[in-house]
Design a protein around this motif. Structure first.
Motif, PDB file in Angstrom:
ATOM      1  N   SER A 122       0.818  -1.221   0.000  1.00  0.00           N
ATOM      2  CA  SER A 122       0.000   0.000   0.000  1.00  0.00           C
ATOM      3  C   SER A 122       0.847   1.265   0.000  1.00  0.00           C
ATOM      4  CB  SER A 122      -0.920   0.016   1.226  1.00  0.00           C
ATOM      5  OG  SER A 122      -0.164   0.111   2.426  1.00  0.00           O
ATOM      6  N   ALA A 123       2.160   1.155   0.274  1.00  0.00           N
ATOM      7  CA  ALA A 123       3.024   2.341   0.317  1.00  0.00           C
ATOM      8  C   ALA A 123       3.071   3.065  -1.019  1.00  0.00           C
ATOM      9  CB  ALA A 123       4.437   1.932   0.738  1.00  0.00           C
TER      10      ALA A 123
ATOM     11  N   PHE B  11      -9.291  -1.579  -1.107  1.00  0.00           N
ATOM     12  CA  PHE B  11      -8.227  -0.573  -1.094  1.00  0.00           C
ATOM     13  C   PHE B  11      -7.331  -0.746  -2.323  1.00  0.00           C
ATOM     14  CE2 PHE B  11      -4.062   1.088  -0.170  1.00  0.00           C
ATOM     15  CZ  PHE B  11      -4.277   2.229   0.592  1.00  0.00           C
ATOM     16  N   GLY B  12      -6.968  -1.985  -2.625  1.00  0.00           N
ATOM     17  CA  GLY B  12      -6.138  -2.238  -3.802  1.00  0.00           C
ATOM     18  C   GLY B  12      -6.836  -1.856  -5.086  1.00  0.00           C
TER      19      GLY B  12
ATOM     20  N   LEU C 233     -10.857   3.221   3.817  1.00  0.00           N
ATOM     21  CA  LEU C 233     -10.467   1.832   4.053  1.00  0.00           C
ATOM     22  C   LEU C 233      -9.170   1.727   4.836  1.00  0.00           C
ATOM     23  CD1 LEU C 233     -11.386   0.518   0.514  1.00  0.00           C
ATOM     24  CD2 LEU C 233     -12.607   0.053   2.639  1.00  0.00           C
ATOM     25  N   TRP C 234      -8.261   2.695   4.665  1.00  0.00           N
ATOM     26  CA  TRP C 234      -7.022   2.731   5.438  1.00  0.00           C
ATOM     27  C   TRP C 234      -7.335   2.753   6.931  1.00  0.00           C
ATOM     28  CZ3 TRP C 234      -1.810   2.548   4.446  1.00  0.00           C
ATOM     29  CH2 TRP C 234      -0.944   3.060   5.413  1.00  0.00           C
TER      30      TRP C 234
ATOM     31  N   ALA D 229       0.640  -1.798 -10.446  1.00  0.00           N
ATOM     32  CA  ALA D 229       1.289  -3.065 -10.104  1.00  0.00           C
ATOM     33  C   ALA D 229       1.235  -3.331  -8.602  1.00  0.00           C
ATOM     34  CB  ALA D 229       2.734  -3.054 -10.595  1.00  0.00           C
ATOM     35  N   PHE D 230       1.545  -2.320  -7.802  1.00  0.00           N
ATOM     36  CA  PHE D 230       1.536  -2.510  -6.346  1.00  0.00           C
ATOM     37  C   PHE D 230       0.113  -2.671  -5.817  1.00  0.00           C
ATOM     38  CE2 PHE D 230       5.903  -1.525  -6.687  1.00  0.00           C
ATOM     39  CZ  PHE D 230       6.519  -1.873  -5.499  1.00  0.00           C
ATOM     40  N   SER D 231      -0.860  -2.038  -6.462  1.00  0.00           N
ATOM     41  CA  SER D 231      -2.253  -2.183  -6.026  1.00  0.00           C
ATOM     42  C   SER D 231      -2.767  -3.591  -6.278  1.00  0.00           C
ATOM     43  CB  SER D 231      -3.135  -1.156  -6.744  1.00  0.00           C
ATOM     44  OG  SER D 231      -2.780   0.160  -6.379  1.00  0.00           O
ATOM     45  N   VAL D 232      -2.320  -4.210  -7.370  1.00  0.00           N
ATOM     46  CA  VAL D 232      -2.640  -5.620  -7.595  1.00  0.00           C
ATOM     47  C   VAL D 232      -2.053  -6.466  -6.452  1.00  0.00           C
ATOM     48  CG1 VAL D 232      -2.243  -7.596  -9.109  1.00  0.00           C
ATOM     49  CG2 VAL D 232      -2.861  -5.381 -10.092  1.00  0.00           C
TER      50      VAL D 232
END
Length: 535
Positions: free
Chosen positions: A237-238, A296-297, A322-323, A380-383
């Motif tokens: 999530s960063a 969130f993703g 959501l965080w 990519a990071f959200s996946v």
């Protein structure tokens, strides 16, 4: 019956908690002003996603090294004094950034360096702050106080970024850093004024306390799952926060003001998340954390894929809500599972798992963004975030509303011999006579529970033995660091631990259970202690 929801706002009626709660909001607002100002200043200096990620991650880098020692310090020393000292360190770092910027002597490396110093203060501040909250309110208000503590971050997130963007746009980053210094100063002064309940120091050394905290987490139920889920979520999530400055500038064509508005939208969502967390828990039940992580993703992927201001505003607002749902729930679960004597160490582990991993995640996202672009890196990071949620749905995550907090009676469970002159380790040996093999099979399960209990509450060695002379005789042995440590740990046994010990005592032939306390002595020197038997 008082519910979690009923007690949420009631905590604000307690003067000490209310004062520190307002101070933490000022602290968080100032900190987020600094984050916005430093990130934007680095972006203008370099234009590099990697440098921006380094600045965002700098205040959390020290957590990787200092989180566990800081948690032990929070359990060994007065937590209020730790808040005062760490707030002073952060105020000095922020003032240094202001001075360098206003004197036109700032450089990317200097700002990142000040960020690391700031992070040293953050590393010691967080576990002390998390652990001190339950000491400010009566026991029945603790869940609500913890939830309010988590929600205060959302309030600050709504105000701090907008204020930071406004200050950067109108007055420049130097004055923004001075505003942040004021926020740290408010916490410093308030921490020096508010007096929580009387502090009881621990007898352990720093290294023993750190090792004891690690054993507690390892041998207690629920913690490791939460830490693994929290760490994976923190890493993936960063990318949302790390890539937002570049998305604002490159994809949206906005400036510091737009960046502040986007972070303000994230904070507004976080406020709504704080208000609706209990309702979300009732709606989603035990699936609240994994479902929230997955959505969130999805919101993060939407932000990275659609470079439209309305869509990005919607995505970051939902992400903020959501965080808070995710982190407030996990934070409160950690607090409610933990007795006060080890609270600083467990909360340090939580902070390390979730926030200590952020700089690594931010740097990784920055490196990907330098090559493939900020939007693609965020997608990519959200996946990855959605994958974490899918895995979390398949493991057992403790549910807040189903947790019964540990109750510590505070009385020693057995009459123990007085040995004020004992030095060195103490071995406790308990022997049972188990008459039948059927009862022996049941007793083996009880011994497994005793092992986890002893190692979680302070023993650093545990063994079980069966006599060669009489196979019905079973002995449990465990070793603690000192007699004083042993007495202190006996006073910390909660009702669940006492139930396990009481169940074990019910086994065996009545009247044959014997406990001995053995203390170390020098073979060629004077005896330091001797065993004391008791039925």
């Amino acid at each position: 019956m008082t519910t979690f929801r009923d007690t949420t706002l009631a905590s604000l009626r307690i003067p000490g908690f209310r004062q520190l709660w307002l101070a933490i909001m000022a602290f968080n607002v100032g900190h987020l002003v600094l984050v916005v100002a430093s990130s934007w200043q680095i972006l203008e200096m370099t234009g590099s996603p990697l440098w921006v990620s380094a600045m965002v991650g700098a205040p959390t880098v020290p957590l990787l090294v200092l989180a566990l020692p800081a948690g032990a310090v929070a359990d060994l020393f007065d937590r209020r004094l730790i808040l005062v000292g760490s707030s002073a360190v952060m105020a000095i770092a922020s003032f240094g950034m202001a001075g360098a910027t206003l004197a036109d002597r700032a450089s990317p490396s200097l700002l990142v360096g000040f960020g690391v110093v700031l992070g040293i203060g953050v590393a010691f501040f967080n576990p002390a702050w998390q652990a001190i909250v339950p000491a400010l309110v009566p026991q029945h208000l603790v869940p609500g106080a913890i939830a309010l503590n988590s929600a205060s971050g959302g309030v600050a997130t709504a105000l701090g970024p907008a204020l930071g963007g406004l200050l950067v746009a109108t007055a420049g980053p130097g004055w923004s850093f001075l505003a942040a210094t004021t926020g740290y100063g408010v916490m410093l002064v308030t921490s020096n004024i508010v007096r929580p309940s009387t502090w009881e120091s621990d007898v352990d050394s720093l290294t023993i306390a750190i090792a004891g905290g690690i054993r507690y987490l390892r041998f207690s139920d629920g913690y490791l799952t939460l830490l693994l889920v929290g760490s994976a979520f923190g890493f993936t999530s960063a990318a949302l926060r790390a890539m937002l400055p570049n998305l604002t500038s490159d994809a949206l064509g906005g400036g510091a003001g737009v960046y502040g508005v986007l972070l303000g939208a994230f904070g507004a969502g976080a406020i709504v998340g704080g208000i609706t967390r209990a309702s979300g828990g009732r709606l989603l039940g035990p699936r609240m954390v994994p479902v929230s992580i997955i959505v969130f993703g999805a919101a993060g992927a939407l932000v990275g894929a659609v470079p439209s201001l309305p869509v990005v505003l919607l995505g970051v607002t939902v992400s903020g809500l959501l965080w808070t749902w995710i982190l407030a729930t996990m934070n409160t679960v950690f607090q409610m599972l933990t007795p006060d004597w080890v609270r600083g160490r467990t909360m340090a582990a939580f902070v390390l798992a979730v926030f200590g991993i952020l700089p690594i995640g931010a740097l990784a996202a920055g490196a990907v963004g330098d090559v493939f672009g900020a939007g693609n890196a965020l997608i990519a990071f959200s996946v990855g975030v959605m994958a974490v949620g899918a895995v979390a749905a398949r493991v057992k995550v403790p549910v807040l509303e189903e947790i019964t907090p540990p109750v510590v009676p505070g009385a020693v469970s057995a009459v123990l011999p007085e040995s004020p002159t004992v030095r060195g380790p103490v071995m406790v040996v308990t022997t049972w006579t188990i008459p039948t093999e059927q009862e022996m099979e049941s007793f083996a399960g009880v011994l497994a529970e005793l092992r986890r209990l002893r190692l979680a509450t302070g023993a650093y060695r545990w063994n079980a033995y069966r006599s060669l002379d009489d196979s019905a005789r079973i002995s449990e042995t465990y070793v603690v660091h000192s007699w004083e440590h042993h007495l202190q740990l006996q006073e910390r046994l909660d009702t669940r631990a006492l139930d396990v010990i009481g169940h074990a005592a019910s086994f065996g032939v009545p009247g044959t259970v014997v406990t001995s306390h053995l203390v170390e002595f020098e073979v060629l020197g004077k005896v330091q202690g001797r065993p004391a038997d008791q039925p």
